[in-house]
Motif scaffolding. Structure first.
Motif, PDB file in Angstrom:
ATOM      1  N   LEU A   7      16.849  50.982  63.923  1.00 11.21           N
ATOM      2  CA  LEU A   7      15.557  50.756  64.567  1.00 11.21           C
ATOM      3  C   LEU A   7      14.787  52.209  64.381  1.00 11.21           C
ATOM      4  CD1 LEU A   7      16.084  48.419  67.559  1.00 11.21           C
ATOM      5  CD2 LEU A   7      14.623  47.966  65.453  1.00 11.21           C
ATOM      6  N   CYS A   8      15.568  53.215  64.749  1.00  8.35           N
ATOM      7  CA  CYS A   8      15.062  54.622  64.655  1.00  8.35           C
ATOM      8  C   CYS A   8      14.621  54.984  63.541  1.00  8.35           C
ATOM      9  CB  CYS A   8      15.839  55.625  65.360  1.00  8.35           C
ATOM     10  SG  CYS A   8      16.155  55.491  67.093  1.00  8.35           S
ATOM     11  N   ILE A   9      15.414  54.725  62.342  1.00  6.43           N
ATOM     12  CA  ILE A   9      15.046  54.941  60.971  1.00  6.43           C
ATOM     13  C   ILE A   9      13.761  54.165  60.305  1.00  6.43           C
ATOM     14  CG2 ILE A   9      16.068  54.702  58.556  1.00  6.43           C
ATOM     15  CD1 ILE A   9      18.969  55.048  59.649  1.00  6.43           C
ATOM     16  N   ILE A  10      13.713  52.850  60.624  1.00  6.60           N
ATOM     17  CA  ILE A  10      12.650  52.038  60.578  1.00  6.60           C
ATOM     18  C   ILE A  10      11.411  52.412  60.965  1.00  6.60           C
ATOM     19  CG2 ILE A  10      11.617  49.545  60.580  1.00  6.60           C
ATOM     20  CD1 ILE A  10      14.440  48.753  60.569  1.00  6.60           C
ATOM     21  N   PHE A  11      11.371  53.044  62.356  1.00  7.43           N
ATOM     22  CA  PHE A  11      10.358  53.432  62.599  1.00  7.43           C
ATOM     23  C   PHE A  11       9.882  54.738  62.378  1.00  7.43           C
ATOM     24  CE2 PHE A  11       9.293  56.611  66.340  1.00  7.43           C
ATOM     25  CZ  PHE A  11       8.090  56.056  66.665  1.00  7.43           C
ATOM     26  N   PHE A  12      10.540  55.718  62.154  1.00  8.39           N
ATOM     27  CA  PHE A  12      10.067  56.832  61.584  1.00  8.39           C
ATOM     28  C   PHE A  12       9.891  56.821  60.107  1.00  8.39           C
ATOM     29  CE2 PHE A  12      12.628  58.676  65.335  1.00  8.39           C
ATOM     30  CZ  PHE A  12      11.656  59.300  65.876  1.00  8.39           C
ATOM     31  N   SER A 206      10.076  50.477  73.102  1.00  2.00           N
ATOM     32  CA  SER A 206      10.075  52.028  73.244  1.00  2.00           C
ATOM     33  C   SER A 206       9.422  52.347  71.914  1.00  2.00           C
ATOM     34  CB  SER A 206      11.526  52.358  73.537  1.00  2.00           C
ATOM     35  OG  SER A 206      11.837  52.231  74.661  1.00  2.00           O
ATOM     36  N   LEU A 207       9.983  51.869  70.764  1.00  2.00           N
ATOM     37  CA  LEU A 207       9.715  52.462  69.599  1.00  2.00           C
ATOM     38  C   LEU A 207       8.222  52.279  69.259  1.00  2.00           C
ATOM     39  CD1 LEU A 207      12.953  51.429  67.521  1.00  2.00           C
ATOM     40  CD2 LEU A 207      12.377  53.853  68.315  1.00  2.00           C
ATOM     41  N   VAL A 208       7.661  51.273  69.621  1.00  2.00           N
ATOM     42  CA  VAL A 208       6.388  50.634  69.098  1.00  2.00           C
ATOM     43  C   VAL A 208       5.353  51.454  70.229  1.00  2.00           C
ATOM     44  CG1 VAL A 208       4.525  49.055  69.068  1.00  2.00           C
ATOM     45  CG2 VAL A 208       6.866  48.335  68.431  1.00  2.00           C
ATOM     46  N   LEU A 209       5.758  51.704  71.280  1.00  2.00           N
ATOM     47  CA  LEU A 209       4.770  52.623  72.272  1.00  2.00           C
ATOM     48  C   LEU A 209       4.863  53.932  71.533  1.00  2.00           C
ATOM     49  CD1 LEU A 209       3.181  53.023  74.806  1.00  2.00           C
ATOM     50  CD2 LEU A 209       5.454  53.212  76.139  1.00  2.00           C
ATOM     51  N   GLU A 210       5.988  54.602  71.279  1.00  2.00           N
ATOM     52  CA  GLU A 210       6.058  55.854  70.797  1.00  2.00           C
ATOM     53  C   GLU A 210       5.239  56.169  69.473  1.00  2.00           C
ATOM     54  OE1 GLU A 210       8.919  59.519  69.796  1.00  2.00           O
ATOM     55  OE2 GLU A 210       9.223  58.178  71.284  1.00  2.00           O
ATOM     56  N   LEU A 211       5.151  54.996  68.546  1.00  2.00           N
ATOM     57  CA  LEU A 211       4.517  54.919  67.410  1.00  2.00           C
ATOM     58  C   LEU A 211       3.107  55.175  67.760  1.00  2.00           C
ATOM     59  CD1 LEU A 211       4.380  54.698  64.368  1.00  2.00           C
ATOM     60  CD2 LEU A 211       4.089  52.178  64.695  1.00  2.00           C
ATOM     61  N   GLY A 212       2.665  54.208  68.740  1.00  2.00           N
ATOM     62  CA  GLY A 212       1.230  54.421  68.925  1.00  2.00           C
ATOM     63  C   GLY A 212       0.616  55.820  69.615  1.00  2.00           C
ATOM     64  N   ILE A 255      12.248  54.407  77.603  1.00  2.00           N
ATOM     65  CA  ILE A 255      13.344  54.607  76.729  1.00  2.00           C
ATOM     66  C   ILE A 255      14.599  54.671  77.571  1.00  2.00           C
ATOM     67  CG2 ILE A 255      14.618  56.750  75.900  1.00  2.00           C
ATOM     68  CD1 ILE A 255      11.919  57.765  74.878  1.00  2.00           C
ATOM     69  N   THR A 256      14.510  54.972  79.118  1.00  2.00           N
ATOM     70  CA  THR A 256      15.349  54.780  79.984  1.00  2.00           C
ATOM     71  C   THR A 256      15.800  53.257  79.900  1.00  2.00           C
ATOM     72  OG1 THR A 256      14.649  56.291  81.342  1.00  2.00           O
ATOM     73  CG2 THR A 256      16.103  54.838  82.287  1.00  2.00           C
ATOM     74  N   ILE A 267      16.367  61.832  69.891  1.00  2.00           N
ATOM     75  CA  ILE A 267      15.519  62.243  68.550  1.00  2.00           C
ATOM     76  C   ILE A 267      13.928  61.558  69.230  1.00  2.00           C
ATOM     77  CG2 ILE A 267      14.909  60.757  66.672  1.00  2.00           C
ATOM     78  CD1 ILE A 267      18.005  60.612  66.212  1.00  2.00           C
ATOM     79  N   LEU A 268      14.057  60.541  69.879  1.00  2.00           N
ATOM     80  CA  LEU A 268      12.679  59.877  70.424  1.00  2.00           C
ATOM     81  C   LEU A 268      11.853  61.104  71.298  1.00  2.00           C
ATOM     82  CD1 LEU A 268      13.765  56.387  71.444  1.00  2.00           C
ATOM     83  CD2 LEU A 268      12.348  57.064  69.457  1.00  2.00           C
ATOM     84  N   ALA A 269      12.801  61.778  72.441  1.00  2.00           N
ATOM     85  CA  ALA A 269      11.956  62.649  73.143  1.00  2.00           C
ATOM     86  C   ALA A 269      11.449  63.863  72.428  1.00  2.00           C
ATOM     87  CB  ALA A 269      13.269  63.092  74.070  1.00  2.00           C
ATOM     88  N   PHE A 270      12.416  64.371  71.391  1.00  2.00           N
ATOM     89  CA  PHE A 270      12.129  65.464  70.410  1.00  2.00           C
ATOM     90  C   PHE A 270      10.676  65.187  69.853  1.00  2.00           C
ATOM     91  CE2 PHE A 270      12.485  67.409  66.263  1.00  2.00           C
ATOM     92  CZ  PHE A 270      12.443  68.802  66.685  1.00  2.00           C
ATOM     93  N   PHE A 271      10.553  63.969  68.939  1.00  2.00           N
ATOM     94  CA  PHE A 271       9.556  63.609  68.553  1.00  2.00           C
ATOM     95  C   PHE A 271       8.491  63.534  69.121  1.00  2.00           C
ATOM     96  CE2 PHE A 271      12.196  62.831  64.621  1.00  2.00           C
ATOM     97  CZ  PHE A 271      11.420  63.430  63.671  1.00  2.00           C
TER      98      PHE A 271
END
Length: 358
Positions: A7-12, A206-212, A255-256, A267-271
């Motif tokens: 999921l992380c790879i697809i997201f980024f 989490s991934l979609v929210l981070e993307l936005g 994320i929690t 990774i998510l927090a870093f980006f």
């Protein structure tokens, strides 16, 4: 099963494709008048460097604060205080979409620097926000459906085989209790399936929210980095610092609940922490030839801002607020319900107030 790493790879990969047009913008001629502002490159650079440091620290603290629930029991997702924190953060994200990002998109796509046709003939801002919200819904629904289908095939199929074998043994041996044991196995499998499906859904959220968040964070960073007016940058430093901190809290809560492994969380927090400072750095690098009134820049920023607004509004209303406010824990506790409403209004109010400067 789609793993958190996949999921992380697809997201980024998606994020990289979306953000490339923002980094490579060509300067063009524009007939509209440039803004009259005080320019001081040296002083502006000092504020930009201060902004990079303060936003980086604030973002990191904000996103890691809910994650600390693993070590600080008071911040655990099972505690009532977590509902209040998430309601506040959801209010921040909702306000970010409605009050900060969407108005910027309207301003970009209705600029006099753009041709009247087609940009004056159709409300592209609202359309892009709507399409992004629908796309988010589709991703949410598809991921949940996939998890349901996969888990049923991999677990219930095996359980049914076991039930058939045990029933045959029971018929020959005359032991009814064997069938009852198999039924308990089915119930246990149903609980596991529900938990697994919900976990995957939290990860997608989490991934979609981070993307936005990241899309509009890069645009904000580039806009600040290209500005050469200390008068414009100075109030933005404080406003964006608080902005990043509150957004980080909302993302950190998601994320929690997604229960990523430590590497995925990092990774998510870093980006998230790095995106706005990176945008500022890119803005500093291209400030010598970047024209904020260039039609290409206005169109790209406007479309991406509108899409980010659609994602943030959908996520805050559907996946954050509706999910928590309809939770039995909150429905059965009027005090918690009242506190969550107050937290929501405070979050939305604080972020709306920051729109005066950011």
């Amino acid at each position: 099963m789609i793993t958190s790493r996949s999921l992380c790879i697809i997201f980024f990969c998606i994020l990289l494709v979306l953000l490339l047009p923002n980094i490579v913008l060509v300067r063009g001629e524009c007939t509209c008048d440039p803004e009259d502002e005080d320019r001081d490159k040296t002083q502006a650079l000092k504020y930009k460097l201060a902004a990079i440091a303060s936003i980086l620290v604030a973002g990191a603290i904000g996103v890691y604060l809910p994650v600390l629930g693993k070590t600080i029991p008071a911040l655990s997702p099972e505690r009532k205080i977590f509902f209040l924190i998430k309601a506040f953060a959801a209010g921040v994200i909702l306000s970010t979409g409605f009050v900060h990002v969407l108005p910027d998109a309207f301003e970009n796509l209705t600029s006099p620097c753009l041709d009247e046709h087609p940009w004056g003939d159709f409300p592209f801002t609202g359309f892009a926000a709507m399409v992004a919200a629908i796309g988010t819904l589709m991703i949410d629904a598809f991921a949940t459906s996939y998890a349901t289908s996969y888990y049923r095939k991999s677990h219930f199929g095996e359980a049914e085989d076991n039930v058939s074998d045990e029933e045959k043994v029971g018929e020959h041996a005359g032991h009814v209790h064997v069938h009852t044991h198999a039924t308990h196995g089915h119930a246990h499998g149903s609980i596991e399936y529900a938990g697994e499906s919900e976990l995957l859904r939290h990860r997608v959220i989490s991934l979609v929210l981070e993307l936005g968040i990241l899309v509009h964070s890069v645009i904000i960073g580039i806009s600040l980095g290209t500005s050469e007016s200390p008068k414009t940058i100075k109030p933005l430093v404080a406003a964006l610092t608080f902005h990043q901190f509150f957004e980080g809290m909302g993302l950190g809560g998601c994320i929690t609940q997604a229960k990523f492994k430590s590497r995925g969380v990092a990774i998510l927090a870093f980006f998230f922490s790095l995106t706005t400072p990176a945008g500022i750095a890119i803005g500093i690098g291209i400030s010598s030839f970047y024209d904020e009134n260039d039609p290409t820049a206005l169109i790209v920023e406007g479309i991406f801002n509108a899409a980010a607004a659609g994602i943030l509004i959908y996520m805050s209303l559907v996946d954050l607020l509706a999910a928590d406010f309809m939770n039995p824990k909150m429905q059965d506790n009027k005090r918690l319900q009242f506190g969550a409403h107050v937290s929501l209004l405070l979050g939305a109010g604080c972020m709306s107030l920051l729109a005066k400067w950011a």
